[in-house]
Enzyme design. Structure first.
Site, short mmCIF file in Angstrom:
data_model
loop_
_atom_site.label_atom_id
_atom_site.label_comp_id
_atom_site.label_asym_id
_atom_site.label_seq_id
_atom_site.Cartn_x
_atom_site.Cartn_y
_atom_site.Cartn_z
N ASP A 274 56.14 71.60 49.37
CA ASP A 274 56.10 70.14 49.37
C ASP A 274 57.31 69.63 48.79
O ASP A 274 58.21 70.36 48.41
CB ASP A 274 54.73 69.77 48.42
CG ASP A 274 54.16 68.44 48.83
OD1 ASP A 274 54.94 67.56 48.93
OD2 ASP A 274 53.15 68.36 49.19
N HIS A 319 49.07 63.23 61.03
CA HIS A 319 48.56 61.96 61.25
C HIS A 319 49.13 60.66 60.50
O HIS A 319 49.01 59.58 60.73
CB HIS A 319 47.00 61.79 61.03
CG HIS A 319 46.44 61.92 59.68
ND1 HIS A 319 45.39 60.97 59.15
CD2 HIS A 319 46.99 62.43 58.40
CE1 HIS A 319 45.29 61.18 57.95
NE2 HIS A 319 46.05 62.05 57.54
C1 LIG Z 1 48.07 63.53 53.06
S1 LIG Z 1 48.69 64.80 51.97
C2 LIG Z 1 47.85 66.24 52.58
C3 LIG Z 1 48.04 67.52 51.46
C4 LIG Z 1 47.13 68.78 51.93
N1 LIG Z 1 47.78 69.46 53.16
C5 LIG Z 1 45.73 68.47 52.05
O1 LIG Z 1 45.24 68.78 53.33
O2 LIG Z 1 45.18 68.14 51.48
C6 LIG Z 1 50.37 65.00 52.71
C7 LIG Z 1 51.53 65.64 51.76
O3 LIG Z 1 52.66 65.87 52.41
C8 LIG Z 1 53.57 65.61 51.39
N2 LIG Z 1 54.83 65.41 51.89
C9 LIG Z 1 55.18 63.97 52.42
N3 LIG Z 1 56.55 64.07 52.69
C10 LIG Z 1 56.82 65.45 52.90
C11 LIG Z 1 58.09 65.93 53.30
N4 LIG Z 1 59.25 65.29 53.87
N5 LIG Z 1 58.24 67.18 52.93
C12 LIG Z 1 57.10 67.72 52.49
N6 LIG Z 1 56.07 67.38 52.12
C13 LIG Z 1 55.84 66.16 52.24
C14 LIG Z 1 52.91 64.87 50.45
O4 LIG Z 1 53.71 64.79 49.26
C15 LIG Z 1 51.76 65.35 50.47
O5 LIG Z 1 51.31 66.22 49.65
#
Ligand SMILES: C[S@@+](CC[C@H](N)C(=O)[O-])C[C@H]1O[C@@H](n2cnc3c(N)ncnc32)[C@H](O)[C@@H]1O
Length: 467
Positions: A274, A319
């Site tokens: 992350d 999404h």
């Molecule tokens: C909607 S959450 C999904 C979390 C997890 N996969 C779940 O199913 O509950 C989206 C995740 O993507 C991470 N995220 C956003 N931009 C990112 C990036 N550029 N690189 C890595 N992670 C990222 C956010 O910090 C967050 O933890």
């Protein structure tokens, strides 16, 4: 003048459905006939379906009786419903009404610090929707609906977020389109118009702790509801077949998916990736029983994937992003797929059904979520053609091998891999395989269609951005 001919049979059908559902509730659930459960979300699936069928029939009857002109007029003029609800929630009116007995309008106005004339007129409108009652002259008491708005809880969070945050955004979709003409940048949305900010929604939320806290509670409530349960990930794929393999949980956040998988499959090893600050917040919180098989790594998923693994899990990631960004995220994984012929990407996200493929109320809900992600942060709920488009735009060798639909899950599992990875169709389905074996079919479906054209256009845009 008469009602359409199918009105009377439908009314009869509804009567039978009500009788049958009442019998089921009283016998199967030992529920007193005069006291139906308020929350059907935990009822057995057949009861939920029976209730959905009844609601659909009642809606159709209502539409038949109204006729086209009044249906349109109603749709257009019921804006006072959300407007009054917003006023009531904003001024916390419900919290000043006693849980039993009633309160006079002037006393309630003084407690909520609002003009009594506004209060009386707005509440009397809301009462026509069942929100509050007026049991004695000029006195207000709770109804079952207003009582739910009087104290913290998931209903107040849902209503409050919808009415104070999403509703003002939704009415700005015209300006979004006029101003940015379909541009998919995260800061070119109806949210930016409504909140008069250049910041993308998630960036703005960082500076708005009240909104952010409620949003977080809402997300937690949704993510812990049965349809979103991580058990669908655990039971919906052949994880055991990976033996002692490695899983990278891309955008894994707190790591709750990896923890659940690690507990169910003791041979698997996990890396949770992350953004750096998210990793720092979460890496110390891994439960001791699986800590020896879970590591964290700060990685921006818009950059090439540095790790080697058998499965790269993207759960509830794509999404959030428009097509060009989704393509870049998938493209970042291609080098990792090239390094290991067995590797695959597992996308766990919604696959929006074709128009008309599910009951209207359910389809409406799915499409409402699509409009929320569009208007708030230029995200996208994708149907199968959309998914094929972004996958192929990321790399022309990349294909969706299977779409698995774990029963009861709001999400599907899309297994994506390189066409020459040699694995297509080998693994038996852990759920219903709606696309058992894809590559040749995909090519044929996409070639020459509007989707094929948009895929090519999309690839061109992303290629340009990569330059
Ligand atoms: C909607 S959450 C999904 C979390 C997890 N996969 C779940 O199913 O509950 C989206 C995740 O993507 C991470 N995220 C956003 N931009 C990112 C990036 N550029 N690189 C890595 N992670 C990222 C956010 O910090 C967050 O933890």
């Amino acid at each position: 003048m008469s009602f359409p001919p199918n009105t009377a049979p439908l009314f009869k059908e509804i009567t039978q459905q009500v009788a049958s559902l009442t019998t089921t509730l009283t016998t199967a659930l030992a529920q007193p006939a005069d006291k139906p459960p308020l929350d059907f979300s935990t009822a057995p699936p057949d009861i939920i379906t029976a209730r959905d069928d009844l609601l659909e029939a009642v809606r159709t009857l209502n539409e038949l009786v109204l006729g086209p002109a009044d249906r349109l007029r109603n749709m257009a003029t019921e804006y006072s419903d959300p407007a009054t609800l917003r006023w009531i929630v904003h001024f916390k009116i419900a919290s000043h009404v006693p849980s039993s007995g009633s309160i006079a309008y002037p006393a309630l106005a003084a407690a909520a610090a609002v003009p009594v004339a506004h209060l009386r007129r707005i509440l009397r409108y809301a009462m026509t929707n069942g929100i509050f009652t007026e049991p004695a002259s000029d006195h207000v008491a709770h109804s079952p609906l207003s009582a739910l708005l009087s104290a913290p809880g998931s209903v107040l969070d849902t209503v409050g977020h919808a009415i104070q945050f999403s509703y003002p955004v939704s009415v700005r979709m015209v300006e979004m389109t006029e101003r940015w003409e379909g541009d998919e940048a995260k800061d070119h949305t109806a949210f930016n118009v409504a909140f008069e900010t250049p910041l993308p929604m998630f960036g703005w939320l960082k500076g708005a702790p009240d909104h952010a806290a409620r949003f977080a509670r809402l997300m937690t409530a949704i993510n812990t509801s049965p349809a979103y349960d991580v058990k669908h990930l655990v039971g919906g794929y052949e994880w055991a077949g990976l033996g002692g393999g490695r899983v990278v949980d891309v955008g894994g956040s707190t790591g709750h998916s990896s923890v659940a998988l690690a507990r169910a499959y003791p041979a698997l090893k996990f890396e949770i990736q992350d953004l750096e600050y998210v990793v720092e917040q979460n890496k110390a919180g891994v439960p001791a029983d699986v800590a020896d098989r879970i590591t964290f790594r700060a990685h921006d998923f818009f950059t090439p994937q540095p790790s080697i693994a058998d499965v790269f899990l993207l759960r509830q990631i794509l999404h959030d992003w428009p097509d060009e960004a989704a393509v870049r995220i998938l493209r970042g994984l291609v080098p990792a797929l090239e390094r290991n012929a067995d590797a695959r990407v597992l996308v766990m996200d919604q696959v929006v059904p074709e128009p008309g493929a599910m009951p209207r109320a359910k389809e409406k809900l799915a499409r409402a979520v699509d409009l929320i992600v569009l208007s708030h942060f230029n995200g996208k709920q994708r149907d199968l053609a959309d998914w094929k488009g972004v996958v192929r735009a990321a790399d022309e060798r990349l294909v969706i091998r299977r779409v698995l639909r774990p029963e009861g899950s709001v999400f599907a599992l899309l297994e994506v891999g390189l066409e020459d990875g040699g694995k297509a169709g080998e693994v038996s389905a852990g759920g219903e395989a709606v696309v058992p074996e894809v590559p040749a079919v995909d090519e044929a479906e996409l070639a020459g269609t509007a989707d094929g054209d948009s895929e090519a256009a999309l690839r061109a845009v992303v290629d340009k951005m990569d330059e």
